[in-house]
Design an enzyme around this catalytic site. Structure first.
Site, short mmCIF file in Angstrom:
data_model
loop_
_atom_site.label_atom_id
_atom_site.label_comp_id
_atom_site.label_asym_id
_atom_site.label_seq_id
_atom_site.Cartn_x
_atom_site.Cartn_y
_atom_site.Cartn_z
N ASN A 139 3.76 1.15 0.71
CA ASN A 139 2.54 0.97 1.04
C ASN A 139 2.55 0.00 2.41
OD1 ASN A 139 -0.29 0.16 1.35
ND2 ASN A 139 -0.32 -1.03 -0.60
N TRP A 140 2.09 0.71 3.40
CA TRP A 140 2.47 -0.03 4.66
C TRP A 140 1.08 -0.89 5.12
CZ3 TRP A 140 4.02 4.43 8.92
CH2 TRP A 140 5.36 4.74 8.33
N LYS A 141 0.07 -0.81 4.08
CA LYS A 141 -1.18 -1.66 4.46
C LYS A 141 -1.35 -1.65 5.92
CE LYS A 141 0.50 -4.22 0.67
NZ LYS A 141 0.36 -5.61 0.01
N HIS B 255 -6.07 -0.35 -5.02
CA HIS B 255 -5.30 -1.74 -4.57
C HIS B 255 -6.06 -2.88 -4.85
CE1 HIS B 255 -2.63 -4.39 -2.57
NE2 HIS B 255 -1.62 -3.38 -2.73
N GLU C 170 -6.06 -5.39 -3.11
CA GLU C 170 -6.54 -5.96 -1.80
C GLU C 170 -8.19 -5.23 -1.57
OE1 GLU C 170 -3.23 -5.37 0.23
OE2 GLU C 170 -2.02 -6.99 -0.71
N GLU D 237 0.42 -3.65 -10.65
CA GLU D 237 0.52 -4.74 -9.33
C GLU D 237 0.21 -6.14 -9.93
OE1 GLU D 237 1.77 -2.49 -5.42
OE2 GLU D 237 -0.27 -2.95 -5.55
N GLY E 135 3.11 -9.97 -2.23
CA GLY E 135 3.14 -10.60 -0.91
C GLY E 135 3.49 -11.88 -1.05
N SER F 154 6.12 -7.86 -4.77
CA SER F 154 7.39 -8.42 -4.11
C SER F 154 8.73 -7.52 -4.55
CB SER F 154 7.44 -9.84 -4.40
OG SER F 154 6.53 -10.51 -3.86
N GLY G 294 5.45 -2.81 -0.75
CA GLY G 294 4.66 -3.22 0.61
C GLY G 294 5.36 -3.99 1.56
N GLY G 295 5.85 -4.97 1.58
CA GLY G 295 6.68 -5.94 2.67
C GLY G 295 7.80 -5.04 3.22
P1 PGA Z 1 4.48 -6.53 -1.66
O1 PGA Z 1 3.11 -5.52 -1.98
O2 PGA Z 1 5.52 -5.61 -2.07
O3 PGA Z 1 4.35 -6.88 -0.17
O4 PGA Z 1 4.36 -7.33 -2.85
C1 PGA Z 1 3.13 -4.64 -2.66
C2 PGA Z 1 1.64 -3.90 -2.69
O5 PGA Z 1 0.85 -4.55 -2.69
O6 PGA Z 1 1.66 -2.66 -2.79
#
Ligand code: PGA
Length: 267
Positions: free
Chosen positions: A25-27, A112, A114, A184, A190, A230, A251-252
């Site tokens: 997930n590049w966000k 998600h 966010e 999640e 993150g 994470s 994500g990251g």
């Molecule tokens: P993260 O994000 O791996 O940076 O914690 C995961 C996500 O929100 O899909």
């Protein structure tokens, strides 16, 4: 009957009938040229990942067409990070499920945390989004998860159970073939904090049971449930070794092709 059912579950598990997925997930990261380079790097190394693991990249809307061009004919899937809750028309700034499909997407992430937290995404809106995504031939990666306060109050089962029921219980067993769930925990996204393998497994098993309660054990056993929060090369192996964890939403660590591929090799 119970015995038969647990035997069936065991067989599904032994034969690994569930799809394993590692989705990045590049966000809201990378410019278009940077995203194209990242997709090329992922594709170049994708052969290192076992053939039964499906790699997916979820990119910003602006990146979908050029990244689709890069991934064309490959086994690496392409996902959006969201879609509109309306079919089409006067909804300035929105992107519909039909547009995503026409851009070459096969998946979209929905719900998600966010989006739930910053953009007022409710379970009600998500029902519409899932409906439109499926109607347009997209598979859905539906995210659920509790925040820190809910975890500390030991409400994580209630919260995740309600999110699953409010959204997925509106769909059919047939629809479930096109739905992947991503657990999640918001407190792990993150933050560098990861749920322990036991914490994650416990809730994955609970999510699978919540799906079984509505759709039956066979559907639940075939539903892919990803862990996100994470997840990185150093902890993916332990997480993916759990019985009910079928991969990750990353994500990251998905912003570095090497790390993303390493995670894909962690089964
Ligand atoms: P993260 O994000 O791996 O940076 O914690 C995961 C996500 O929100 O899909």
């Amino acid at each position: 009957m119970l015995n038969l059912q647990s035997k069936f579950n065991e067989i599904v598990y032994l034969f690994n009938m569930r799809k394993k997925i590692v989705a990045g997930n590049w966000k809201m990261n990378t410019t278009v040229p940077e995203g194209v380079e990242l997709a090329k790097a992922v594709l170049a190394k994708s052969g290192e990942v076992p053939a039964e693991v499906k790699l997916i990249v979820a990119t910003p809307f602006t990146h979908l067409c050029p990244v689709a061009e890069v991934l064309k004919g490959s086994a690496v899937g392409l996902s959006a990070e969201n879609c509109a809750d309306k079919e089409k028309g006067a909804y300035t700034g929105e992107v519909s499920a039909a547009m995503l499909a026409s851009a070459g997407c096969q998946y979209t992430i929905l719900g998600h945390s966010e989006r739930r937290q910053y953009y007022g995404e409710t379970d009600e809106k998500l029902v519409e989004k899932v409906r439109l995504a499926l109607a347009n031939g997209l598979d859905v990666i539906l995210c659920v998860g509790e925040n820190l306060e809910e975890r500390e109050a030991e409400r994580h089962f209630d919260v995740c159970g309600a999110q699953i029921k409010n959204v997925l219980y509106n769909f059919s067993a047939e629809d479930m073939k096109h739905i992947v769930v991503a657990y999640e925990p918001v407190w792990a996204i993150g933050t560098g904090k990861t749920a322990s393998a036991e914490q994650a497994e416990e809730i994955h098993a609970f999510i699978r049971k919540t799906i079984a309660d509505k759709f039956g054990a066979a559907v639940a056993e075939e539903t892919t449930i990803l862990y996100g929060g994470s997840c990185k090369p150093s902890n993916a192996k332990e997480l993916f070794a759990q019985k009910d964890i079928d991969g990750g939403l990353i994500g990251g660590a998905a912003l570095k092709a090497d790390d993303f591929i390493e995670i894909g090799k962690s089964f």
